[in-house]
Design an enzyme around this catalytic site. Sequence first.
Site, mmCIF file in Angstrom:
data_model
loop_
_atom_site.group_PDB
_atom_site.id
_atom_site.type_symbol
_atom_site.label_atom_id
_atom_site.label_comp_id
_atom_site.label_asym_id
_atom_site.label_seq_id
_atom_site.Cartn_x
_atom_site.Cartn_y
_atom_site.Cartn_z
ATOM 1 N N HIS A 135 25.768 -25.656 -89.475
ATOM 2 C CA HIS A 135 24.888 -24.506 -89.597
ATOM 3 C C HIS A 135 24.886 -24.037 -91.050
ATOM 4 C CE1 HIS A 135 23.310 -23.782 -85.646
ATOM 5 N NE2 HIS A 135 24.516 -23.874 -85.094
ATOM 6 N N ASP A 165 19.343 -21.894 -94.670
ATOM 7 C CA ASP A 165 18.225 -22.205 -93.777
ATOM 8 C C ASP A 165 16.871 -21.947 -94.413
ATOM 9 O OD1 ASP A 165 19.875 -23.032 -91.763
ATOM 10 O OD2 ASP A 165 19.653 -21.248 -90.522
#
Length: 387
Positions: A135, A165
């Site tokens: 992540h 992200d």
Amino acid sequence: MSIELGTKTGPLKGVRVVEIAGIGPGPHACMILADLGADVIRVERPGGQMLSGGSHDLLNRGRPSVALNLKDPEAVATVLDLVASADVLVEGMRPGVLERLGLGPEECHGRNPALVYGRMTGWGQSGPLSTAAGHDMNYIAITGALHGLGQDRSRPHFPGNLVGDFGGGSTYLVIGILAALLEAKVSGQGQVVDAAIVDGTAHLNAMGASFLASGVFTEDRVSNLLDGGAPFYDIYETSDGQHMSVGALEPQFFATFVRLLGVEDRCPGQFELEQYDEMRALFAETFAQRTQAEWVELFEGTDACVAGILPLSRAVEHPHLAARETFVTKDGLVQPQPAPRFSRTAATLDLPPAPVAGAHTREALTAWGVADVDGLIERGAAVQAEA
């Protein structure tokens, strides 16, 4: 509901994008493309997926939701039919997943040689970690970006999932797609865009690499010009427990700052490093004497480079953002306008986020020219969800 292709107003009007739904940076990239006028069709698994979906999910705005069971050969064939008339495909699965489904670059380029095939992953399509889970904080951890974040000498702090992200991920995917689209217009050939968050984050941090190469940068947090090491580039608490951001870097801005703060006669020189503790204490003591609103009234609109720190719920009401209509209320949702802005081909917000995966299956597949849509739904290859 009727869906018509090529009716948007942004600079990407007429560009067609097939989105194999994922979470986080992939949807954000497709939101940007849709905001800018592209016709994006979002292909989701029936029932949707974790951390994504619903009428509040702004990352899914601007495009219809189609539910296809990609374990069904008919559904895979339907995606390839969509690809045949598309300019771009975007996917965010682990490397190899789309290939195993029969939707990898080879199959898609077999149907459409000019297709730009955008791949969004954390680790990239190659390398020893490429098939591992991860992540945002993991990706930015190994690039050197996370180590320096925060004003705590004892440990780094991560800023949500903005840096990886969306900073190093979706932003770079969109850049890559647009560059590949331009090249395809010349060559007639598509290509794969391997957008890895590790690559984008490293590139995003080019200035940090420059500072390190200069020899005057230390990798200890709160020790440099832009990480809170300098008292004139830091955050200070006000009397009501709110905070102010101070970014008075240039000497002329620093002079304006200390004058308006009322400490001009007591403040050490801007670059007297040995006096920085005294300077920081002076700034902190002074800011603590008034509320945030009082300091904002004093500083805002000046060249002191000082601004109140607002939560998102208050940011939408800031007079500057209100004047620019940076945030708008549409379909009952407060949301950011498309960015950037264009003088001739302004983007517009149109389709709200789908309430459920597959809310637009019949209409969207029909608009894209897919044959026998009702048959696909009857046989279970596609699902038309009830909103």
